[in-house]
Motif scaffolding. Structure first.
Motif, PDB file in Angstrom:
ATOM      1  N   LEU A  13       0.718  -1.124   0.066  1.00 43.84           N
ATOM      2  CA  LEU A  13       0.009   0.040   0.061  1.00 43.84           C
ATOM      3  C   LEU A  13       0.637   1.554  -0.004  1.00 43.84           C
ATOM      4  O   LEU A  13       0.547   1.976  -0.753  1.00 43.84           O
ATOM      5  N   ILE A 162      -8.497   0.758   7.797  1.00 41.16           N
ATOM      6  CA  ILE A 162      -8.508   0.136   6.430  1.00 41.16           C
ATOM      7  C   ILE A 162      -8.915  -1.290   6.495  1.00 41.16           C
ATOM      8  O   ILE A 162      -8.654  -2.208   7.903  1.00 41.16           O
ATOM      9  N   CYS A 165      -7.824  -3.951   1.647  1.00 39.77           N
ATOM     10  CA  CYS A 165      -7.430  -3.051   0.375  1.00 39.77           C
ATOM     11  C   CYS A 165      -6.704  -4.295  -0.517  1.00 39.77           C
ATOM     12  O   CYS A 165      -5.444  -4.514  -0.160  1.00 39.77           O
ATOM     13  N   LEU A 184      -8.470   3.943  -1.788  1.00 42.38           N
ATOM     14  CA  LEU A 184      -7.365   4.495  -0.885  1.00 42.38           C
ATOM     15  C   LEU A 184      -6.602   5.599  -1.156  1.00 42.38           C
ATOM     16  O   LEU A 184      -6.475   6.506  -0.093  1.00 42.38           O
ATOM     17  N   GLY A 204     -11.329   2.940   6.118  1.00 41.07           N
ATOM     18  CA  GLY A 204     -11.021   2.673   4.710  1.00 41.07           C
ATOM     19  C   GLY A 204     -11.738   1.550   4.088  1.00 41.07           C
ATOM     20  O   GLY A 204     -11.591   0.508   4.326  1.00 41.07           O
TER      21      GLY A 204
END
Length: 274
Positions: A13, A162, A165, A184, A204
């Motif tokens: 990420l 989050i 993701c 994101l 998130g």
């Protein structure tokens, strides 16, 4: 802004965010434990540094406007490993931010800070912590640390819990918990460019029909996700066995992290798309 610092720049990420962050400040200083992160973007520099070393973090954050903190162990692990990277590392980031008068810490928290809540409760950003692992516990610590440094020292924080993701949805749980890479990037941008945040918690998650969390209390960030995990639902539900309402792995926000033994990998139990 003149300078943004990104930790965890060698991770999945953090690495994705480097491009967009490099366009939001004159200088982006990316950092991780890796020797390098490959080709740098315009205005980006890379510094190898250890989150567990306060002196290194203090030097890194000199003259920074904001720090985007994605550096940490991103899975359940033995407590001593979590302690050094995720807990001591978080303290060092907030303390270095305070010493250098950094305005805001944008932090990659996790749904695992509240991972033992049932998905049927549709939880808001104000629910008490219910961590599912040592990893989730470290996220609780960092969120509380962020609140403390805001209320006692005036350092703003945006803690982004989050969910899932990944480039796409590969399991039934993620139909509701998915956060696309594009959403994101949008969330991080809003966490940075919102004029005033104080201490903020935001989930998130993309604009999923079946999202199990509520961001109403964080609406002032202007985060408006566009992607929807429902686009993957038919294919994923056909491939996965029915979910078991008696299994915490299926019923809890934390998914497999809700049942994995403490100290053992939760990611290893998940079907993820690389």
């Amino acid at each position: 802004m003149k300078k943004i610092v990104l930790t965890g720049a060698a991770g999945k990420l953090g690495g994705f965010l480097r491009k967009s962050l490099s366009g939001m400040a004159d200088t982006l200083v990316s950092t991780d434990l890796a020797d390098d992160v490959g080709t740098l973007f315009s205005g980006e520099t890379y510094v190898k540094a250890d989150l567990a070393d306060l002196g290194e973090m203090n030097k890194l954050l000199q003259d920074a406007d904001m720090v985007v903190h994605f550096g940490a162990i991103g899975d359940e692990a033995p407590f001593d490993d979590i302690l050094s990277s995720n807990i001591v590392g978080a303290y060092n980031i907030w303390e270095a931010a305070y010493r250098n008068k950094v305005r805001r810490v944008v932090y990659a928290s996790s749904i695992h800070a509240v991972g033992m809540y049932p998905k049927t409760e549709f939880i808001g950003t104000d629910v008490p912590h219910r961590p599912d692992t040592f990893y989730g516990l470290s996220k609780c610590f960092a969120e509380d640390l962020g609140r403390l440094y805001w209320e006692k020292r005036g350092v703003e924080s945006v803690c982004m819990r989050i969910l899932s993701c990944n480039p796409g949805v590969t399991n039934a749980r993620a139909v509701g918990s998915w956060l696309s890479y594009e959403d994101l990037a949008h969330l991080v941008e809003r966490a940075i460019d919102t004029p005033v945040t104080g201490f903020t918690v935001v989930y998130g998650v993309s604009d999923n029909d079946r999202a199990p969390v509520d961001n109403t209390l964080a609406n002032y960030l202007g985060y408006r996700p566009r992607d929807n995990g429902e686009a993957f639902a038919k294919k994923v539900f056909a491939a996965d066995p029915p979910m078991d309402p008696q299994n915490p792995s299926d019923m809890c926000q934390g998914g497999p992290f809700a049942v994995v033994p403490l100290g053992e990998s939760g990611v290893a139990m998940m079907k993820l798309k690389e």
